[in-house]
Write a protein that holds these residues in place. Structure first.
Motif, mmCIF file in Angstrom:
data_model
loop_
_atom_site.group_PDB
_atom_site.id
_atom_site.type_symbol
_atom_site.label_atom_id
_atom_site.label_comp_id
_atom_site.label_asym_id
_atom_site.label_seq_id
_atom_site.Cartn_x
_atom_site.Cartn_y
_atom_site.Cartn_z
ATOM 1 N N VAL A 1 5.343 32.399 -20.686
ATOM 2 C CA VAL A 1 5.188 32.373 -19.231
ATOM 3 C C VAL A 1 4.393 31.156 -18.771
ATOM 4 O O VAL A 1 4.459 30.783 -17.587
ATOM 5 N N ARG A 2 3.666 30.515 -19.669
ATOM 6 C CA ARG A 2 2.936 29.313 -19.288
ATOM 7 C C ARG A 2 3.852 28.117 -19.094
ATOM 8 O O ARG A 2 3.445 27.107 -18.507
ATOM 9 N N TYR B 1 1.377 37.211 -15.117
ATOM 10 C CA TYR B 1 2.774 37.344 -15.542
ATOM 11 C C TYR B 1 2.858 38.107 -16.862
ATOM 12 O O TYR B 1 3.764 38.936 -17.054
ATOM 13 N N ASP B 2 1.931 37.842 -17.766
ATOM 14 C CA ASP B 2 1.892 38.610 -19.018
ATOM 15 C C ASP B 2 1.660 40.090 -18.739
ATOM 16 O O ASP B 2 2.274 40.959 -19.367
ATOM 17 N N ASP C 1 -1.318 26.652 -16.957
ATOM 18 C CA ASP C 1 -0.688 27.948 -16.724
ATOM 19 C C ASP C 1 0.736 27.840 -16.191
ATOM 20 O O ASP C 1 1.372 28.858 -15.927
ATOM 21 N N ALA D 1 -1.233 32.788 -15.401
ATOM 22 C CA ALA D 1 -0.251 33.179 -16.421
ATOM 23 C C ALA D 1 -0.540 34.580 -16.959
ATOM 24 O O ALA D 1 0.386 35.308 -17.329
#
Length: 348
Positions: free
Chosen positions: A16-17, A303-304, A102, A300
């Motif tokens: 996601v980064r 999102y994780d 990120d 980020a």
């Protein structure tokens, strides 16, 4: 739970980064690195409370007045280490570096300049310094950065009008929006309607806080009384079906900050944050980190969290990134490049 059963098996394959995204809910002092806080405190001989010295996020629960007061006190103590021009430039530069790491390529950072003005020569010099620091950091990192000037709900509506006029004055120099922060349980949104009218007539986005500590009624007040184009937080709109439909129909984006919702006690655990409910209702969302200094997680990480706690697939994470870009005040060419980057991430 059907979405969990149907989620693609590749959901942990993409980093996601590396997903291009916009960050629309980040507070100025709250973006500071913990190590920077300690170094600036030593520089200025500021005695920090133990909760800010451990290197771990402080234990917070702001759902009652005492808890909010403790959170605000810690935030104010952190802000007190920002005392000169070098401190401001360092904070903005490091924040831009962290955003870049990120995957954030566009940042709209929120600041109340009155909180820094006494040490930096007044309101106008403070805002001009912040905007110049933003310009430098953006050029150095490649992250587009703009500013939302935020009034404090705990202060006078007259103060808010002063800030709105100031924000409009710098609309062509990096200010893109006007916000209203602090505890939305205090005061009435309509008390600040004239300030938001000034901001909107000056071409600024109206982005007040609502729907976090207070319920869905605070989101409705932001829409009805302040003409909100985005809602800071807004997560508790999920408690009202009609309100969700209204947000979806108008495509009013909620700047949802799941980690801070849990840290402040709005929800007991990440799984309780109604992200899936909002997403499935068509409410646009832009994930935000709020105050990483106090909550311990940056963009980020949000999102994780959505991937792990709510079973969002990579395609759904990509759509969240697109929603953040669409809700931003980025120029059209920047938006187009970011959206193309999201597609590239998804097909990689």
């Amino acid at each position: 739970m059907d979405h969990l059963l149907s989620a693609p098996s590749n959901r942990a394959e993409r980093d996601v980064r590396l997903l291009p995204k916009a960050h629309l809910h980040l507070h100025f002092t709250g973006s500071m690195r913990p190590t920077t806080l300690l170094e600036l405190a030593a520089k200025h001989r500021v005695h920090l409370p133990e909760a800010l010295l451990s290197g771990e996020p402080p234990k917070l629960r702001a759902t009652d007045e005492r808890g909010w007061f403790r959170f605000q006190r810690l935030y104010d103590m952190a802000r007190s280490v920002l005392r000169d021009e070098d401190d401001i430039r360092r904070l903005v530069r490091e924040t831009a570096q962290d955003e870049r790491a990120d995957g954030s390529r566009w940042l709209e950072i929120q600041v109340d300049p009155t909180s820094y003005a006494p040490r930096l020569g007044g309101l106008i010099p403070t805002l001009e310094l912040i905007l110049d620091a933003v310009r430098e950091a953006s050029e150095a990192t490649g992250v587009g950065i703009r500013v939302l000037v935020a009034a404090n709900r705990m202060k006078s509506p007259m103060d808010a009008r002063t800030l709105a006029r100031l924000a409009v004055r710098y609309a062509d120099r990096g200010v893109v929006g006007f916000g209203l922060s602090n505890d939305e349980r205090r005061g009435l949104a309509r008390d600040f309607d004239r300030a938001f009218d000034i901001a909107r007539r000056g071409g600024l986005l109206a982005a007040p806080h609502g729907g976090e500590l207070a319920g869905p009624e605070s989101v409705r007040d932001c829409l009805d009384d302040l003409g909100a184009g985005r809602i800071g937080h807004g997560v508790r709109a999920a408690e009202d079906e009609r309100l969700m439909q209204r947000l979806a129909d108008r495509q009013v984006t909620c700047e949802v900050c799941p980690a801070s919702n849990v840290a402040l006690g709005v929800y007991e655990k990440p799984e309780d944050v109604p992200l899936r409910r909002l997403f499935d209702a068509g409410v646009p969302m832009a994930l935000g980190a709020d105050d990483p200094l106090l909550f311990g997680s940056r963009l980020a990480d949000q999102y994780d969290l959505v991937r792990e706690a709510h079973g969002f697939s990579d395609a759904e994470l990509a759509e969240l990134a697109r929603q953040s870009v669409r809700a931003s005040r980025a120029p059209q060419d920047v938006r187009a490049a970011l959206l193309a980057g999201v597609d590239d991430w998804l097909t990689s």
